[in-house]
Every structure is written in structure tokens, then in C-alpha cells.
Design a protein around this motif. Sequence first.
Motif, PDB file in Angstrom:
ATOM      1  N   TRP A   7       0.813  -1.226  -0.213  1.00 11.79           N
ATOM      2  CA  TRP A   7      -0.223  -0.203  -0.141  1.00 11.79           C
ATOM      3  C   TRP A   7       0.923   1.275   0.147  1.00 11.79           C
ATOM      4  O   TRP A   7       1.983   1.150   0.249  1.00 11.79           O
ATOM      5  N   ALA A   8       0.355   2.276  -0.183  1.00 12.84           N
ATOM      6  CA  ALA A   8       0.818   3.704  -0.241  1.00 12.84           C
ATOM      7  C   ALA A   8       0.113   4.652   0.714  1.00 12.84           C
ATOM      8  O   ALA A   8      -1.066   4.591   0.763  1.00 12.84           O
ATOM      9  N   ASP A  28       5.624   5.849  -7.266  1.00 17.64           N
ATOM     10  CA  ASP A  28       4.857   4.768  -6.697  1.00 17.64           C
ATOM     11  C   ASP A  28       4.323   3.762  -7.582  1.00 17.64           C
ATOM     12  O   ASP A  28       4.006   2.461  -7.560  1.00 17.64           O
ATOM     13  N   LEU A  29       3.485   4.129  -8.656  1.00 18.54           N
ATOM     14  CA  LEU A  29       2.855   3.474  -9.546  1.00 18.54           C
ATOM     15  C   LEU A  29       3.979   2.538 -10.250  1.00 18.54           C
ATOM     16  O   LEU A  29       3.552   1.433 -10.575  1.00 18.54           O
ATOM     17  N   ARG A  33       3.675  -1.414  -9.704  1.00 18.06           N
ATOM     18  CA  ARG A  33       3.723  -2.310 -10.927  1.00 18.06           C
ATOM     19  C   ARG A  33       4.796  -3.409 -11.066  1.00 18.06           C
ATOM     20  O   ARG A  33       4.705  -4.578 -11.162  1.00 18.06           O
ATOM     21  N   LEU A  51     -10.007   1.568  -9.961  1.00 18.38           N
ATOM     22  CA  LEU A  51      -8.857   1.453 -11.094  1.00 18.38           C
ATOM     23  C   LEU A  51      -9.272   2.222 -12.164  1.00 18.38           C
ATOM     24  O   LEU A  51     -10.213   2.129 -12.711  1.00 18.38           O
ATOM     25  N   PRO A  59      -2.916  -5.288 -15.828  1.00 17.08           N
ATOM     26  CA  PRO A  59      -2.359  -6.250 -16.953  1.00 17.08           C
ATOM     27  C   PRO A  59      -1.535  -7.299 -16.359  1.00 17.08           C
ATOM     28  O   PRO A  59      -0.734  -7.119 -15.388  1.00 17.08           O
ATOM     29  N   ILE A  98      -3.763  -5.654  -2.566  1.00 15.08           N
ATOM     30  CA  ILE A  98      -3.666  -4.353  -2.875  1.00 15.08           C
ATOM     31  C   ILE A  98      -4.682  -3.341  -2.530  1.00 15.08           C
ATOM     32  O   ILE A  98      -4.605  -2.243  -3.132  1.00 15.08           O
TER      33      ILE A  98
END
Length: 164
Positions: A7-8, A28-29, A33, A51, A59, A98
Motif C-alpha cells: 500500500w501507499a 509509486d505506480l 507495477r 482502478l 495487466p 492491494i
Amino acid sequence: MSVGLIWAQSTNGVLGSNGTIPWYLPEDLSRFRQKTAGAAVIMGRRTWDSLPARFRPLPGRRNIVLTRQDDWRAEGAEVADSLAAALAVVPSGPRWVIGGGEIYRVAIEWATQVHVTHVAGTFHGDAHAPSLDTGWQLTDVEPSTGWLNSSTGLRYRYCEYTRT
Ligand SMILES: CCc1nc(N)nc(N)c1OCCCOc1ncccc1N1CCC(C(F)(F)F)CC1
């Protein structure tokens, strides 16, 4: 039945506000990923709804969505009605929870690792990170001291916790 949580959160423990993340941190993305690539990701239905469409499903990952709605369906999502059921459909391999806040609070009991992106700053929000009790050891901090500077001006750092 080990599982990782990722988590962020902001300095005041906020994860989200009204179904969105109240900051933009591209670094962070990328980290998210990279950490979850190829893994199964387990999320609550609200997180699925949050999302951006181009990332739904995420993906290259099995997307397992937790919901109590027994008629809920979504393209690219596998549905489970409990965390235990979700973990049962992915018996082996890396599994990352997530989000969101509600799911972390249940999943933390099963977790053996937690990866947190700490975003420096106080944000308003309605979803908060669970607190990590004394059983958790901080096993990696990046950078070891201080903060990284985002292209957006935000400061952030990565912490990894494990529990035996
Ligand atoms: C990234 C946000 C994030 N950070 C960490 N460290 N832990 C998480 N549990 C997490 O929340 C993932 C679910 C929510 O995700 C998004 N919410 C709003 C906007 C964008 C996203 N992302 C962008 C990246 C995308 C990719 F597929 F590239 F990974 C997935 C969707």
C-alpha cells in the motif's frame, strides 16, 4: 498461507479519499507495477472500481476481487467471497493484497510481508492503513535515511516489513 500486502500511505496514515488516492506519485505506480508483476492481486470491490479503466483488470496478473455480492461479475476479474476463498484459488506463487483499507485489516492477520510507500505529508481521507503491531520487523528502508524526491515535488520512501 502467506500473503503480501502492498500500500501507499501518507504520514497521517491515509490510503484513499472517496475512492481515489489523494496524491499523484508516478514513482509509486512504477514501484507497485514492478512489485506485483506476474503475481496474483487480491482486492476489494471498491478498489476494483477505483482502478482507472485502462488498468482494469491489472495487466499480466490474476485479478481476484472480494465481494459479498454473489451476482457480481466483471470482465477480467475472478470473484471470491472471502480472503480465504481468494487465497484458495491461488494456492501457490506470489499473492499481493492491494487494497483497500477494509481488506488490509483482514489480510494483515495472514500476511508475512508488507511493502509500504510512505508519502510525506498530511492528507484528508476516509481510508486508513492498518497499524503494524510489534510482531512486524522493519527489514528494508529505501533510502536508508531521509526521503526520495518525486518529480511531482512530493517526498516519499519505501519501507518493507516482515513477520515470521
Ligand atoms: C498504484 C497505487 C498503489 N500503490 C501501492 N504502493 N500499493 C497499492 N496497493 C496501490 O494501489 C493499487 C490499486 C489502485 O491502483 C491505482 N489507483 C489509482 C490510480 C492508479 C492506480 N494504478 C496505477 C498503476 C497500475 C499498474 F497496473 F500499472 F500497476 C495499477 C492501477
